[in-house]
Design a protein around this motif. Structure first.
Motif, mmCIF file in Angstrom:
data_model
loop_
_atom_site.group_PDB
_atom_site.id
_atom_site.type_symbol
_atom_site.label_atom_id
_atom_site.label_comp_id
_atom_site.label_asym_id
_atom_site.label_seq_id
_atom_site.Cartn_x
_atom_site.Cartn_y
_atom_site.Cartn_z
ATOM 1 N N PHE A 22 -17.751 20.663 -6.220
ATOM 2 C CA PHE A 22 -16.537 21.206 -5.693
ATOM 3 C C PHE A 22 -16.690 22.094 -4.501
ATOM 4 C CE2 PHE A 22 -15.465 20.011 -10.144
ATOM 5 C CZ PHE A 22 -14.018 19.532 -9.940
ATOM 6 N N THR A 23 -17.643 22.404 -4.239
ATOM 7 C CA THR A 23 -17.813 23.457 -2.965
ATOM 8 C C THR A 23 -18.830 22.684 -1.814
ATOM 9 O OG1 THR A 23 -19.795 24.875 -3.542
ATOM 10 C CG2 THR A 23 -17.847 25.238 -4.684
ATOM 11 N N ASP A 24 -18.845 23.287 -0.636
ATOM 12 C CA ASP A 24 -19.753 23.090 0.230
ATOM 13 C C ASP A 24 -20.699 24.287 0.763
ATOM 14 O OD1 ASP A 24 -18.320 20.465 0.463
ATOM 15 O OD2 ASP A 24 -16.875 21.452 1.850
ATOM 16 N N PRO A 25 -21.711 23.837 1.244
ATOM 17 C CA PRO A 25 -22.684 24.842 1.719
ATOM 18 C C PRO A 25 -22.029 25.875 2.772
ATOM 19 C CG PRO A 25 -23.782 22.786 1.836
ATOM 20 C CD PRO A 25 -22.386 22.464 1.379
ATOM 21 N N GLY A 26 -22.382 27.110 2.685
ATOM 22 C CA GLY A 26 -21.945 28.182 3.355
ATOM 23 C C GLY A 26 -20.707 28.750 2.928
ATOM 24 N N GLU A 27 -19.973 28.206 1.855
ATOM 25 C CA GLU A 27 -18.754 28.690 1.233
ATOM 26 C C GLU A 27 -18.800 29.754 0.161
ATOM 27 O OE1 GLU A 27 -15.382 25.231 1.562
ATOM 28 O OE2 GLU A 27 -16.476 25.143 -0.105
ATOM 29 N N VAL A 28 -17.772 30.380 -0.085
ATOM 30 C CA VAL A 28 -17.959 31.677 -1.083
ATOM 31 C C VAL A 28 -17.364 31.277 -2.413
ATOM 32 C CG1 VAL A 28 -17.519 34.126 -1.532
ATOM 33 C CG2 VAL A 28 -18.233 33.250 0.630
ATOM 34 N N VAL A 74 -12.115 34.046 -0.688
ATOM 35 C CA VAL A 74 -12.967 33.455 -1.147
ATOM 36 C C VAL A 74 -12.469 32.011 -1.084
ATOM 37 C CG1 VAL A 74 -13.657 35.150 -2.842
ATOM 38 C CG2 VAL A 74 -12.361 33.383 -3.670
ATOM 39 N N ASP A 75 -13.343 31.073 -1.134
ATOM 40 C CA ASP A 75 -13.204 29.646 -0.924
ATOM 41 C C ASP A 75 -12.797 28.997 -2.297
ATOM 42 O OD1 ASP A 75 -14.009 28.823 1.844
ATOM 43 O OD2 ASP A 75 -15.732 29.957 1.335
ATOM 44 N N HIS A 76 -13.516 29.313 -3.342
ATOM 45 C CA HIS A 76 -13.322 28.727 -4.716
ATOM 46 C C HIS A 76 -13.714 29.742 -5.691
ATOM 47 C CE1 HIS A 76 -13.957 24.853 -2.552
ATOM 48 N NE2 HIS A 76 -15.006 25.347 -1.936
ATOM 49 N N VAL A 77 -13.077 29.307 -6.746
ATOM 50 C CA VAL A 77 -13.156 30.178 -8.220
ATOM 51 C C VAL A 77 -14.168 29.144 -9.157
ATOM 52 C CG1 VAL A 77 -12.363 31.539 -10.002
ATOM 53 C CG2 VAL A 77 -11.419 31.641 -8.090
ATOM 54 N N ILE A 78 -15.156 29.527 -9.791
ATOM 55 C CA ILE A 78 -15.744 28.652 -10.898
ATOM 56 C C ILE A 78 -16.064 29.677 -12.059
ATOM 57 C CG2 ILE A 78 -17.586 27.152 -11.471
ATOM 58 C CD1 ILE A 78 -17.729 26.424 -8.729
ATOM 59 N N THR A 79 -15.376 29.694 -13.086
ATOM 60 C CA THR A 79 -15.614 30.698 -14.041
ATOM 61 C C THR A 79 -15.382 30.235 -15.536
ATOM 62 O OG1 THR A 79 -14.954 32.936 -14.486
ATOM 63 C CG2 THR A 79 -13.142 31.432 -14.023
ATOM 64 N N ASP A 80 -16.111 30.906 -16.312
ATOM 65 C CA ASP A 80 -15.989 30.753 -17.771
ATOM 66 C C ASP A 80 -15.670 32.102 -18.546
ATOM 67 O OD1 ASP A 80 -16.482 29.873 -20.284
ATOM 68 O OD2 ASP A 80 -18.814 30.391 -20.180
ATOM 69 N N LYS A 106 -26.850 30.690 -5.231
ATOM 70 C CA LYS A 106 -27.814 31.056 -4.548
ATOM 71 C C LYS A 106 -28.836 29.956 -4.285
ATOM 72 C CE LYS A 106 -28.251 34.590 -3.269
ATOM 73 N NZ LYS A 106 -27.840 35.392 -2.097
ATOM 74 N N ARG A 107 -28.849 29.021 -5.115
ATOM 75 C CA ARG A 107 -30.265 27.919 -4.986
ATOM 76 C C ARG A 107 -29.574 26.989 -4.058
ATOM 77 N NH1 ARG A 107 -32.190 26.291 -10.951
ATOM 78 N NH2 ARG A 107 -33.504 28.113 -11.437
ATOM 79 N N LEU A 108 -28.031 26.881 -3.868
ATOM 80 C CA LEU A 108 -27.337 25.609 -3.210
ATOM 81 C C LEU A 108 -26.798 26.166 -1.861
ATOM 82 C CD1 LEU A 108 -25.846 23.812 -5.975
ATOM 83 C CD2 LEU A 108 -27.897 23.162 -4.926
ATOM 84 N N GLY A 109 -27.313 27.427 -1.625
ATOM 85 C CA GLY A 109 -26.680 27.756 -0.200
ATOM 86 C C GLY A 109 -25.185 28.193 -0.162
ATOM 87 N N ARG A 110 -24.678 28.842 -1.290
ATOM 88 C CA ARG A 110 -23.154 29.214 -1.240
ATOM 89 C C ARG A 110 -23.420 30.738 -1.256
ATOM 90 N NH1 ARG A 110 -24.197 23.660 -1.629
ATOM 91 N NH2 ARG A 110 -22.198 22.620 -2.076
ATOM 92 N N GLY A 111 -22.245 31.493 -0.846
ATOM 93 C CA GLY A 111 -22.223 32.806 -1.117
ATOM 94 C C GLY A 111 -21.512 32.917 -2.236
ATOM 95 N N PHE A 112 -21.612 34.201 -3.031
ATOM 96 C CA PHE A 112 -21.235 34.543 -4.482
ATOM 97 C C PHE A 112 -20.751 35.842 -4.651
ATOM 98 C CE2 PHE A 112 -22.002 36.018 -8.914
ATOM 99 C CZ PHE A 112 -21.286 35.059 -9.762
ATOM 100 N N ILE A 113 -19.439 36.174 -5.225
ATOM 101 C CA ILE A 113 -18.813 37.320 -5.497
ATOM 102 C C ILE A 113 -18.775 37.252 -7.143
ATOM 103 C CG2 ILE A 113 -16.792 38.671 -5.398
ATOM 104 C CD1 ILE A 113 -16.638 37.756 -2.502
ATOM 105 N N GLY A 114 -19.101 38.254 -7.695
ATOM 106 C CA GLY A 114 -18.965 38.181 -9.482
ATOM 107 C C GLY A 114 -18.589 39.554 -9.938
ATOM 108 N N TRP A 115 -18.004 39.768 -11.150
ATOM 109 C CA TRP A 115 -17.924 40.803 -11.759
ATOM 110 C C TRP A 115 -18.358 40.794 -13.345
ATOM 111 C CZ3 TRP A 115 -14.645 40.389 -7.679
ATOM 112 C CH2 TRP A 115 -14.103 41.507 -7.024
ATOM 113 N N GLU A 116 -19.024 41.650 -13.728
ATOM 114 C CA GLU A 116 -19.274 41.608 -15.112
ATOM 115 C C GLU A 116 -19.351 43.282 -15.567
ATOM 116 O OE1 GLU A 116 -20.208 41.273 -18.860
ATOM 117 O OE2 GLU A 116 -20.088 39.643 -17.609
ATOM 118 N N ARG A 117 -18.565 43.395 -16.776
ATOM 119 C CA ARG A 117 -18.337 44.679 -17.304
ATOM 120 C C ARG A 117 -19.568 45.363 -18.294
ATOM 121 N NH1 ARG A 117 -12.725 44.192 -20.606
ATOM 122 N NH2 ARG A 117 -13.675 42.751 -22.357
#
Length: 253
Positions: free
Chosen positions: A186-192, A28-34, A208-219
């Motif tokens: 922190f990210t560019d269009p097309g990155e994940v 992945v290109d970046h992590v942005i998380t809470d 999704k609104r800004l044209g980035r891919g996304f991978i997430g987990w939620e338990r």
């Protein structure tokens, strides 16, 4: 703008088979998380507006992060991310996250803040209220780049509005405007972008609104379902907008 792909896994991001361990190095290109905060922030120091508008003390409905979990996810971040790792935390945990991220091979470049103009006051009146949250900003070793130029690492945004909070019900939901600002900076269009603590999916919606891919987990199945719905709706709105723009352009030819 591409709609790109997204996936929100239902489960624990630290599952040794289906969690972050399943992602390849630098995948992945970046992590942005809470992530969940420390135990003190999950207990009686937190105030909620209860029945009849009365302020009540109540813990968060999900458990706080442990030191072992912090070290484990930080190690994965250092292995998986190509560039930025951006982590929300309470100010008391800045040094804990900084140490964990650096132990995972990352370099902490700055500690930013989200300033909340409408943050909860200190009702006891015996000390200042807490009007901000900290953001530990790390990067892979070497030269870094972001889209914010020389501006400060300070994001001043009100908390989630009442209507949005009722719609998702998540207790620590971040404002969409804040997450879009971080994604842009922190990210560019097309990155994940990866968020292994996806909650109700606000980071995914911003991507999704800004044209980035996304991978997430939620338990939590409830919030996983909400995150999936919100991201799907964001994709559909984007596709409708793109189709309208294309039709309008064709009429002008």
């Amino acid at each position: 703008m591409s709609t790109l792909s997204h996936v929100v896994h239902l489960g624990d991001c630290l599952d040794p088979v289906s969690g972050l361990a399943s992602l390849l190095d630098r995948s992945v290109d970046h992590v942005i998380t809470d992530p969940p905060y420390e135990a003190v922030a999950h207990t009686k120091q937190r105030r909620l507006r209860g029945s009849a508008g009365v302020l009540e003390c109540a813990p968060l409905s999900f458990p706080p992060i442990t030191e072992d979990q912090r070290i484990a996810v930080a190690a994965h971040f250092g292995r998986i991310a190509r560039r930025w790792v951006v982590v929300f935390c309470q100010v008391e945990a800045v040094h804990l996250w900084s140490d964990a991220l650096e132990a995972g091979g990352l370099t902490v470049r700055r500690v930013g803040v989200w300033v909340k103009p409408d943050g909860m006051p200190q009702f006891s009146g015996d000390r200042p209220g807490m009007g901000y949250e900290s953001i530990v900003i790390a990067h892979q070793p070497g030269r870094s780049r972001w889209n914010g130029g020389g501006k400060h690492g300070v994001w001043i945004m009100p908390k989630v509005g009442a209507a949005d909070q009722i719609r998702t019900g998540h207790e620590t939901q971040k404002p969409i405007a804040l997450m879009e600002a971080l994604v842009r900076d922190f990210t560019d269009p097309g990155e994940v972008v990866l968020d292994p603590f996806a909650g109700s999916g606000t980071t995914g919606v911003a991507c999704k609104r800004l044209g980035r891919g996304f991978i997430g987990w939620e338990r939590d199945p409830k919030y996983h379902s909400i995150a999936e719905r919100r991201i799907r709706e964001a994709r559909e709105q984007l596709e409708i907008g793109m189709a309208f723009t294309k039709a309008k352009q064709e009429t002008l030819l």
